[in-house]
Design an enzyme around this catalytic site. Sequence first.
Site, PDB file in Angstrom:
ATOM      1  CB  THR A 108     -10.558  -5.721  19.395  1.00 59.91           C
ATOM      2  OG1 THR A 108     -10.695  -4.303  19.545  1.00 59.91           O
ATOM      3  CG2 THR A 108     -11.059  -6.122  18.023  1.00 59.91           C
ATOM      4  CD  GLU A 125     -10.145  -7.509  14.709  1.00 61.37           C
ATOM      5  OE1 GLU A 125      -9.816  -8.553  15.293  1.00 61.37           O
ATOM      6  OE2 GLU A 125      -9.697  -6.396  15.009  1.00 61.37           O
ATOM      7  CE  LYS A 180       9.228  -0.721  12.600  1.00 64.21           C
ATOM      8  NZ  LYS A 180       8.338  -0.353  13.711  1.00 64.21           N
ATOM      9  CD1 TRP A 226      12.184  -3.870  10.684  1.00 61.10           C
ATOM     10  CD2 TRP A 226      10.547  -5.196   9.910  1.00 61.10           C
ATOM     11  NE1 TRP A 226      11.208  -3.072  10.144  1.00 61.10           N
ATOM     12  CE2 TRP A 226      10.199  -3.850   9.662  1.00 61.10           C
ATOM     13  CE3 TRP A 226       9.667  -6.199   9.522  1.00 61.10           C
ATOM     14  CZ2 TRP A 226       9.003  -3.491   9.038  1.00 61.10           C
ATOM     15  CZ3 TRP A 226       8.484  -5.848   8.905  1.00 61.10           C
ATOM     16  CH2 TRP A 226       8.152  -4.506   8.662  1.00 61.10           C
TER      17      TRP A 226
END
Length: 543
Positions: A181, A326, A431, A436
């Site tokens: 990654t 992944e 936030k 959110w």
Amino acid sequence: MQSTMQEAPLLVREILRHGKQVHGRSEVATYDGSSFRRGSFSEVALNAERLASGLASLGIGNGDRVGTFCFNHQEHLEAYLAIPSMGAVLHTLNVRLFPEQLRYVIDHAGDRVIICDATLAPALSRVLDECPSVEQVVVVGEGDTSCLGATMSYEELLERGEPRYDWPVLDERQAAGMCYTSGTTGNPKGVAYSHRSTYLHSLASTSTATIGISSSDRALVVVPQFHANAWGLPYAAWLAGADLIMPRQFLQAEPLVRIIEAERPTVAAAVPTIWNEVLRYAQAHGSDLSSFRTIVCGGAAVPESLMRAFDELYGVPVIQAWGMTETSPLGAVAVPPRGATGEEAWTYRRKTGRVVFGVEARVVDIQGNVAARDGSTIGEFEVRGPWVTGSYFADTSTDRFHDGWLRTGDVGTLDALGYLDITDRTKDVIKTGGEWISSVELENALMAHPDVFEAAVVAVPDARWDERPLACVVLNEGADISPSELEGFLEGRVARFWVPDRWSFIDEVPKTSVGKFDKKVLRARYAEGNLDVVSTDRPQDRS
Ligand code: ADP
């Protein structure tokens, strides 16, 4: 009752065999900056045999890691086919990693041989001395590679090798390839793809529920072969007999458009930033992009404005896909359900994607409970399936896994028809005052403005609201628009308290090594005071 079905293992050598025996006349065209070098699948398969035999003569055997430090081209495809089929592990190295990360991944994987593009020799030479596992560097193409010390050329290695390599029968669970990654926090993590996962994932890309790669296709592989196996396109195209068009390092809009007009691909895959640039160039030059039956776009949220522009100007559907290193990476593809046409189809196309067969997804809310598939409860996506990793290579950390599921770090909703809609990455959510804000939705809303070329929104600290959005905007050439005009444009498109009150006009959004918006760089620039920011002091009511 026992089944009597055959139990042949699912191996990459079967992908290789099929493409060779059935699609020998399909071709790989590699761009060299002015013309194309062509090789038939028969020739590629023969070279793969010689490559495996050459690598074996260097002592490469079962389970050994062979790195590739290459752009997309025919030799890289040969490595994709030969290295796993001989039982070794193909480790695709990201050519844009910082030296320290590159050294870390070569060392962590224990690469014994590295196949390197001559043009990339300087980048590899910066770390090679500190990579004791590497015994041999094999150079592809022409150029001064003296900085690497003693090397062997790819041709020389093939000449050492023999054709008709006897591909071994392997355990389908053994590693075929690995990819790290990009490691936005901490060291990169290694994901090992098994033969079985690669085989099944390649089949999935030929399904019409995804992108349906077939022998009628000519696939332009823009996404780098080091970015999650070019999203599986090389293997899928090979087994289906689709021609492959490889752009090497010529990934800017101008050469890409030249390649598209000359080779007339029917399908291509790349991140949104590339398609945005291709679109801008094509519009300015009256270019012809009509050869595509579909364009696959993913790796980051795809702006609806980008999809609509391709539809309207070229009649080309840009299909959004979701995945991760992944997940091999194919996880979801935003194909609308049967019967959805016109604007109804758009309600599905702008979602992140519909879960593909082979991957199971769920949403886990902030308390850790599995949420309803109601299209509205927000939580973190977790996925599992035969091509989703269950652990990281030589890494014992478990915080990314939960009861056998991979925690994706992506936040959003899942509906009853299996459509995921990602509103953010956990680390990018803004936030504010206990609520959110989705940075992705704000970016999409801003990029719908005709004067905006790119927009990235990041959270910045705020004394009263904890965090507030900072919009970093790149305007189209010649455009002149004020923050208050952009605020006016957002009114009615997003909740009022979402509308940014801090603005920065920048020349370019910084990009990661795989071409995504690099928000950590923007956050750092802001923290260091290196961004010109205009604050507009909007009233912050919570409507
Ligand atoms: P990196 O973590 O370096 O970006 P990956 O390519 O593995 O490397 O990135 C996977 C992530 O990319 C996903 O977890 C998700 O956040 C993002 N992503 C991929 N496709 C999409 C999409 N269609 N919409 C939104 N985000 C996406």
